[in-house]
Motif scaffolding. Sequence first.
Motif, PDB file in Angstrom:
ATOM      1  N   HIS A 231      -2.871 -23.180  -4.117  1.00 54.47           N
ATOM      2  CA  HIS A 231      -2.310 -23.674  -2.859  1.00 54.47           C
ATOM      3  C   HIS A 231      -3.008 -24.970  -2.453  1.00 54.47           C
ATOM      4  O   HIS A 231      -4.177 -25.198  -2.797  1.00 54.47           O
ATOM      5  CB  HIS A 231      -2.525 -22.657  -1.740  1.00 54.47           C
ATOM      6  CG  HIS A 231      -1.654 -21.453  -1.816  1.00 54.47           C
ATOM      7  ND1 HIS A 231      -0.290 -21.509  -1.983  1.00 54.47           N
ATOM      8  CD2 HIS A 231      -1.959 -20.122  -1.708  1.00 54.47           C
ATOM      9  CE1 HIS A 231       0.206 -20.280  -1.981  1.00 54.47           C
ATOM     10  NE2 HIS A 231      -0.781 -19.422  -1.819  1.00 54.47           N
ATOM     11  N   HIS A 232      -2.309 -25.758  -1.661  1.00 53.61           N
ATOM     12  CA  HIS A 232      -2.935 -26.970  -1.115  1.00 53.61           C
ATOM     13  C   HIS A 232      -2.248 -27.340   0.184  1.00 53.61           C
ATOM     14  O   HIS A 232      -1.194 -26.800   0.535  1.00 53.61           O
ATOM     15  CB  HIS A 232      -2.820 -28.130  -2.108  1.00 53.61           C
ATOM     16  CG  HIS A 232      -1.421 -28.662  -2.248  1.00 53.61           C
ATOM     17  ND1 HIS A 232      -0.934 -29.718  -1.492  1.00 53.61           N
ATOM     18  CD2 HIS A 232      -0.376 -28.268  -3.032  1.00 53.61           C
ATOM     19  CE1 HIS A 232       0.328 -29.954  -1.825  1.00 53.61           C
ATOM     20  NE2 HIS A 232       0.699 -29.092  -2.745  1.00 53.61           N
ATOM     21  N   LEU A 233      -2.847 -28.269   0.921  1.00 52.09           N
ATOM     22  CA  LEU A 233      -2.188 -28.911   2.053  1.00 52.09           C
ATOM     23  C   LEU A 233      -2.458 -30.402   1.949  1.00 52.09           C
ATOM     24  O   LEU A 233      -3.619 -30.834   2.000  1.00 52.09           O
ATOM     25  CB  LEU A 233      -2.695 -28.383   3.398  1.00 52.09           C
ATOM     26  CG  LEU A 233      -2.010 -29.015   4.631  1.00 52.09           C
ATOM     27  CD1 LEU A 233      -0.519 -28.714   4.628  1.00 52.09           C
ATOM     28  CD2 LEU A 233      -2.643 -28.539   5.929  1.00 52.09           C
ATOM     29  N   SER A 234      -1.397 -31.149   1.734  1.00 52.81           N
ATOM     30  CA  SER A 234      -1.459 -32.616   1.608  1.00 52.81           C
ATOM     31  C   SER A 234      -2.386 -33.057   0.476  1.00 52.81           C
ATOM     32  O   SER A 234      -3.061 -34.083   0.586  1.00 52.81           O
ATOM     33  CB  SER A 234      -1.919 -33.250   2.932  1.00 52.81           C
ATOM     34  OG  SER A 234      -0.990 -32.990   3.958  1.00 52.81           O
ATOM     35  N   ALA A 235      -2.438 -32.272  -0.599  1.00 55.85           N
ATOM     36  CA  ALA A 235      -3.265 -32.626  -1.751  1.00 55.85           C
ATOM     37  C   ALA A 235      -2.566 -32.233  -3.048  1.00 55.85           C
ATOM     38  O   ALA A 235      -3.132 -31.512  -3.873  1.00 55.85           O
ATOM     39  CB  ALA A 235      -4.639 -31.947  -1.645  1.00 55.85           C
ATOM     40  N   PRO A 236      -1.323 -32.698  -3.279  1.00 53.29           N
ATOM     41  CA  PRO A 236      -0.563 -32.250  -4.446  1.00 53.29           C
ATOM     42  C   PRO A 236      -1.164 -32.661  -5.781  1.00 53.29           C
ATOM     43  O   PRO A 236      -1.135 -31.876  -6.742  1.00 53.29           O
ATOM     44  CB  PRO A 236       0.820 -32.886  -4.241  1.00 53.29           C
ATOM     45  CG  PRO A 236       0.569 -34.049  -3.338  1.00 53.29           C
ATOM     46  CD  PRO A 236      -0.543 -33.621  -2.439  1.00 53.29           C
ATOM     47  N   GLU A 237      -1.714 -33.859  -5.863  1.00 53.24           N
ATOM     48  CA  GLU A 237      -2.287 -34.315  -7.142  1.00 53.24           C
ATOM     49  C   GLU A 237      -3.513 -33.489  -7.490  1.00 53.24           C
ATOM     50  O   GLU A 237      -3.694 -33.055  -8.634  1.00 53.24           O
ATOM     51  CB  GLU A 237      -2.654 -35.803  -7.069  1.00 53.24           C
ATOM     52  CG  GLU A 237      -1.465 -36.731  -6.892  1.00 53.24           C
ATOM     53  CD  GLU A 237      -1.048 -36.883  -5.432  1.00 53.24           C
ATOM     54  OE1 GLU A 237      -1.734 -36.309  -4.543  1.00 53.24           O
ATOM     55  OE2 GLU A 237      -0.043 -37.567  -5.189  1.00 53.24           O
ATOM     56  N   ARG A 238      -4.344 -33.266  -6.490  1.00 53.79           N
ATOM     57  CA  ARG A 238      -5.548 -32.465  -6.691  1.00 53.79           C
ATOM     58  C   ARG A 238      -5.184 -31.046  -7.134  1.00 53.79           C
ATOM     59  O   ARG A 238      -5.792 -30.495  -8.052  1.00 53.79           O
ATOM     60  CB  ARG A 238      -6.337 -32.450  -5.379  1.00 53.79           C
ATOM     61  CG  ARG A 238      -7.640 -31.702  -5.411  1.00 53.79           C
ATOM     62  CD  ARG A 238      -8.200 -31.601  -3.999  1.00 53.79           C
ATOM     63  NE  ARG A 238      -8.934 -32.796  -3.591  1.00 53.79           N
ATOM     64  CZ  ARG A 238      -9.464 -32.953  -2.381  1.00 53.79           C
ATOM     65  NH1 ARG A 238      -9.317 -32.021  -1.465  1.00 53.79           N
ATOM     66  NH2 ARG A 238     -10.137 -34.042  -2.091  1.00 53.79           N
ATOM     67  N   ALA A 239      -4.174 -30.461  -6.494  1.00 55.33           N
ATOM     68  CA  ALA A 239      -3.744 -29.104  -6.832  1.00 55.33           C
ATOM     69  C   ALA A 239      -3.143 -29.043  -8.231  1.00 55.33           C
ATOM     70  O   ALA A 239      -3.417 -28.112  -9.002  1.00 55.33           O
ATOM     71  CB  ALA A 239      -2.735 -28.603  -5.802  1.00 55.33           C
ATOM     72  N   GLY A 240      -2.319 -30.032  -8.575  1.00 50.92           N
ATOM     73  CA  GLY A 240      -1.701 -30.053  -9.896  1.00 50.92           C
ATOM     74  C   GLY A 240      -2.722 -30.172 -11.004  1.00 50.92           C
ATOM     75  O   GLY A 240      -2.620 -29.492 -12.041  1.00 50.92           O
ATOM     76  N   ALA A 241      -3.727 -31.013 -10.788  1.00 45.64           N
ATOM     77  CA  ALA A 241      -4.766 -31.190 -11.803  1.00 45.64           C
ATOM     78  C   ALA A 241      -5.564 -29.906 -11.987  1.00 45.64           C
ATOM     79  O   ALA A 241      -5.879 -29.507 -13.118  1.00 45.64           O
ATOM     80  CB  ALA A 241      -5.687 -32.346 -11.409  1.00 45.64           C
ATOM     81  N   LEU A 242      -5.896 -29.244 -10.879  1.00 46.06           N
ATOM     82  CA  LEU A 242      -6.635 -27.988 -10.966  1.00 46.06           C
ATOM     83  C   LEU A 242      -5.802 -26.927 -11.685  1.00 46.06           C
ATOM     84  O   LEU A 242      -6.317 -26.192 -12.538  1.00 46.06           O
ATOM     85  CB  LEU A 242      -7.011 -27.500  -9.570  1.00 46.06           C
ATOM     86  CG  LEU A 242      -7.682 -26.124  -9.486  1.00 46.06           C
ATOM     87  CD1 LEU A 242      -8.980 -26.087 -10.303  1.00 46.06           C
ATOM     88  CD2 LEU A 242      -7.955 -25.738  -8.033  1.00 46.06           C
TER      89      LEU A 242
END
Length: 281
Positions: A231-242
């Motif tokens: 899950h993320h909030l306003s952090a799609p790139e960070r979430a996708g990489a993880l």
Amino acid sequence: MSRHVAIVTDSTAYLPPQTMERHAITAVPLTVVVDGQALEEGTEISARSLAQALQKRRPVTTSRPSPEVFAATYRAAADAGATGIVSLHLSAEFSGTYDAAVLAAKDASVPVRVVDTRMVGMALGFCALTAAEAVDAGGSLDEAVAAAEKRAAGTAAYFYVDTLDYLRRGGRIGAAQALLGSALAVKPLLELDGGRIELREKVRTASKAIARLEEIAVERAASEAVDVAVHHLSAPERAGALAERLRERIPAMAGLQVSEVGAVIGAHTGPGLLAVVVSPR
């Protein structure tokens, strides 16, 4: 909800719409109040709008569904042919949603089993999905509840936030811990423990915190067959990489979902949230 046992959850489960439709799961919406205006999560306020409101420091609070909303949901399930209902909700430590569901269940025309999963996000979503799968397989009301409770007991949720301020404002974590974190300029790693948000570790930088979040998730998954949600909030790139790193490092991963949290959870975590749910099948 034409099945013999209906499955109800709430909007903080963040299940994909197609999954809810396929398994006939109904989600009762919680409410986000922005500048005094009450908005239903999922239909009247988006995660992006919520993040913008928080960044502008506009007053944001959340509220539970009313018992009347639950009563109408249970009535609709019974009218559609359900002879029993499993109602699965986010931790009662976070919200009065569970209590509202219990009140409504007392006057329902069919048996309603209300479960405090002590979870939130897809940690709750996996419980609802498991209950629905039990019913799909012909399971009874009791069997669906047992399946959901077993899933909840094995599920772990860990998350990183850029600041504890939002959690402190909402009363979801002790003020002393929030002040300690600010004073030491650390990045907190948190976890769900007994239905409460607890501080697991303090890390010095965001990059180290996210790396540690990844390690914790991999260690928790071990070699079990697990479902994972990021899950993320306003952090799609960070979430996708993880998510991609976890896909490579958890060989027994059965399913992976990446999604932005809704406005209710976002209101208490703030932009920059990154969370991992590990749920053994």
